[in-house]
Design a protein around this motif. Structure first.
Motif, PDB file in Angstrom:
ATOM      1  N   ASP A  24       1.282  -1.354  -0.260  1.00  0.00           N
ATOM      2  CA  ASP A  24      -0.310   0.136   0.204  1.00  0.00           C
ATOM      3  C   ASP A  24       0.273   1.222  -0.010  1.00  0.00           C
ATOM      4  O   ASP A  24       0.215   2.253  -0.340  1.00  0.00           O
ATOM      5  CB  ASP A  24      -1.243  -0.122   1.586  1.00  0.00           C
ATOM      6  CG  ASP A  24      -1.833  -0.841   1.021  1.00  0.00           C
ATOM      7  OD1 ASP A  24      -2.411  -1.709  -0.292  1.00  0.00           O
ATOM      8  OD2 ASP A  24      -3.059  -0.375   2.304  1.00  0.00           O
ATOM      9  N   VAL A  25       1.815   1.362   0.940  1.00  0.00           N
ATOM     10  CA  VAL A  25       1.908   2.554   1.159  1.00  0.00           C
ATOM     11  C   VAL A  25       3.614   3.005  -0.174  1.00  0.00           C
ATOM     12  O   VAL A  25       4.242   4.191  -0.179  1.00  0.00           O
ATOM     13  CB  VAL A  25       3.232   2.962   2.196  1.00  0.00           C
ATOM     14  CG1 VAL A  25       1.933   2.899   3.452  1.00  0.00           C
ATOM     15  CG2 VAL A  25       4.230   1.776   3.097  1.00  0.00           C
ATOM     16  N   GLY A  26       4.038   1.921  -0.313  1.00  0.00           N
ATOM     17  CA  GLY A  26       5.019   1.641  -1.883  1.00  0.00           C
ATOM     18  C   GLY A  26       4.439   2.305  -2.787  1.00  0.00           C
ATOM     19  O   GLY A  26       5.399   2.895  -3.775  1.00  0.00           O
ATOM     20  N   HIS A  70       2.250   8.498   3.707  1.00  0.00           N
ATOM     21  CA  HIS A  70       1.978   7.105   4.279  1.00  0.00           C
ATOM     22  C   HIS A  70       3.184   5.904   4.909  1.00  0.00           C
ATOM     23  O   HIS A  70       3.189   5.294   5.541  1.00  0.00           O
ATOM     24  CB  HIS A  70       1.845   5.909   2.712  1.00  0.00           C
ATOM     25  CG  HIS A  70       0.596   7.263   1.912  1.00  0.00           C
ATOM     26  ND1 HIS A  70      -0.905   7.149   2.121  1.00  0.00           N
ATOM     27  CD2 HIS A  70       0.849   8.408   1.042  1.00  0.00           C
ATOM     28  CE1 HIS A  70      -1.515   8.011   1.394  1.00  0.00           C
ATOM     29  NE2 HIS A  70      -0.678   8.820   1.039  1.00  0.00           N
ATOM     30  N   ILE A  71       4.701   6.101   3.978  1.00  0.00           N
ATOM     31  CA  ILE A  71       5.757   5.468   4.706  1.00  0.00           C
ATOM     32  C   ILE A  71       6.095   5.745   6.303  1.00  0.00           C
ATOM     33  O   ILE A  71       5.893   4.271   6.286  1.00  0.00           O
ATOM     34  CB  ILE A  71       6.919   5.202   3.640  1.00  0.00           C
ATOM     35  CG1 ILE A  71       6.642   5.638   1.626  1.00  0.00           C
ATOM     36  CG2 ILE A  71       7.749   4.901   3.922  1.00  0.00           C
ATOM     37  CD1 ILE A  71       7.451   5.024   1.154  1.00  0.00           C
ATOM     38  N   TYR A  72       6.965   7.014   6.407  1.00  0.00           N
ATOM     39  CA  TYR A  72       7.101   7.123   7.439  1.00  0.00           C
ATOM     40  C   TYR A  72       6.280   6.956   8.761  1.00  0.00           C
ATOM     41  O   TYR A  72       5.733   5.557   9.739  1.00  0.00           O
ATOM     42  CB  TYR A  72       7.576   8.598   7.965  1.00  0.00           C
ATOM     43  CG  TYR A  72       8.632   9.421   7.030  1.00  0.00           C
ATOM     44  CD1 TYR A  72       9.672   8.312   6.574  1.00  0.00           C
ATOM     45  CD2 TYR A  72       9.308  10.270   6.483  1.00  0.00           C
ATOM     46  CE1 TYR A  72      10.500   8.694   5.707  1.00  0.00           C
ATOM     47  CE2 TYR A  72      10.089  11.083   5.627  1.00  0.00           C
ATOM     48  CZ  TYR A  72      10.688  10.069   5.813  1.00  0.00           C
ATOM     49  OH  TYR A  72      11.770  10.522   4.775  1.00  0.00           O
ATOM     50  N   PRO A  73       4.462   6.949   8.350  1.00  0.00           N
ATOM     51  CA  PRO A  73       3.450   6.627   9.108  1.00  0.00           C
ATOM     52  C   PRO A  73       3.579   5.349   9.437  1.00  0.00           C
ATOM     53  O   PRO A  73       3.522   4.510  10.970  1.00  0.00           O
ATOM     54  CB  PRO A  73       2.606   7.205   8.476  1.00  0.00           C
ATOM     55  CG  PRO A  73       2.561   8.643   7.994  1.00  0.00           C
ATOM     56  CD  PRO A  73       3.878   8.529   7.587  1.00  0.00           C
ATOM     57  N   ASP A 108      15.984  -1.279   1.952  1.00  0.00           N
ATOM     58  CA  ASP A 108      16.737  -1.445   0.784  1.00  0.00           C
ATOM     59  C   ASP A 108      17.022  -0.785  -0.511  1.00  0.00           C
ATOM     60  O   ASP A 108      17.385   0.154  -0.653  1.00  0.00           O
ATOM     61  CB  ASP A 108      16.701  -2.744   0.582  1.00  0.00           C
ATOM     62  CG  ASP A 108      18.260  -2.979  -0.965  1.00  0.00           C
ATOM     63  OD1 ASP A 108      19.588  -2.080  -0.817  1.00  0.00           O
ATOM     64  OD2 ASP A 108      18.279  -4.057  -1.432  1.00  0.00           O
ATOM     65  N   VAL A 109      15.457  -0.780  -0.793  1.00  0.00           N
ATOM     66  CA  VAL A 109      14.399   0.231  -2.063  1.00  0.00           C
ATOM     67  C   VAL A 109      14.805   1.408  -1.460  1.00  0.00           C
ATOM     68  O   VAL A 109      14.861   2.777  -2.266  1.00  0.00           O
ATOM     69  CB  VAL A 109      14.119  -0.440  -2.808  1.00  0.00           C
ATOM     70  CG1 VAL A 109      14.748  -1.493  -3.712  1.00  0.00           C
ATOM     71  CG2 VAL A 109      12.653  -0.679  -2.078  1.00  0.00           C
ATOM     72  N   ALA A 110      13.855   1.913  -0.304  1.00  0.00           N
ATOM     73  CA  ALA A 110      13.827   3.179  -0.128  1.00  0.00           C
ATOM     74  C   ALA A 110      14.814   4.148   0.447  1.00  0.00           C
ATOM     75  O   ALA A 110      14.726   5.313   0.063  1.00  0.00           O
ATOM     76  CB  ALA A 110      13.166   3.296   1.349  1.00  0.00           C
TER      77      ALA A 110
END
Ligand code: GSH
Length: 202
Positions: free
Chosen positions: A98-100, A124-127, A161-163
């Motif tokens: 979802d967040v990705g 999205h990602i940090y939360p 890794d990809v983030a």
């Protein structure tokens, strides 16, 4: 063990968690990486016109990264050992998906891409990672879901890794998850795989 052939592009993307499971379990598989110029010809021959696709002996090919990951996790004991553990693993994978998916990787307009990426990270990602970090830290366990390595740990490792491409210090914001990722990377089979895999940013 069946013969496995995993078809994807030359990137980590939606295939890497499956590659990591094969590596950790010591399972030989054909890691077929399709070149961009060959894709238009191959696309119509794929079950739903997309990759990844897993070939398992002479069975009908299996598309959809989520389905492939869950199947391989079950086969190779990365499923946490119970239906409930597997459901929590599924939950982690779905949150990451979802967040990705909020990151506009394919956006060609640079300004839109930067704004969309900022929004994806901040809203999205940090939360989501704040919540996963908190829960994992409180639990004080070695692995995210079960008493052993599961698909969820590998999915977090791969995401972090990809983030890096969109936030160079991403996982260091989450010390407990950072430590988990370091433990994953240090496992002998994974370490060897990481040293030898094709070097691609995504
Ligand atoms: N929901 C699918 C999405 C698959 C997907 O979007 N694949 C992309 C690469 S990551 C693809 O095949 N792109 C080429 C195309 O659509 O022609 C999955 O998770 O496998």
């Amino acid at each position: 063990m069946p013969n496995y052939k995993l078809v994807y592009f030359n990137s980590k993307g939606r295939a890497e968690v499956v590659r990591l499971m094969f590596a950790e379990a010591g399972i030989e598989f054909e890691d077929k990486r399709v070149q961009e110029e060959d894709w238009p010809q191959l696309k119509p021959t794929m079950p739903f016109g997309q990759l990844p696709v897993l070939y398992i002996d002479d069975k009908p090919p299996l598309p959809q990264s989520g389905a492939i990951e869950r199947y391989v996790a079950r086969e190779l004991n990365f499923d946490g050992g119970s239906s409930l553990a597997f459901a929590y693993i599924d939950m982690v994978c779905n949150v990451l998906e979802d967040v990705g998916s909020k990151v506009p990787f394919m956006e060609e307009d640079e300004a839109k891409k930067a704004a969309g990426t900022k929004d994806a990270l901040e809203n999205h990602i940090y939360p989501a990672f704040d919540k996963i970090e908190k829960k994992f830290k409180e639990g004080g366990e070695e692995f995210l879901i079960a008493k052993r390595l599961t698909l969820a740990d590998l999915a977090i490792f791969h995401f972090s890794d990809v983030a890096r491409v969109i936030d160079a210090n991403f996982i260091t914001k989450y010390p407990t998850l950072d430590a988990l990722c370091k433990r994953v990377a240090a496992r002998p089979s994974i370490k060897k795989y990481l040293e030898n895999r094709p070097k691609t940013p995504l």
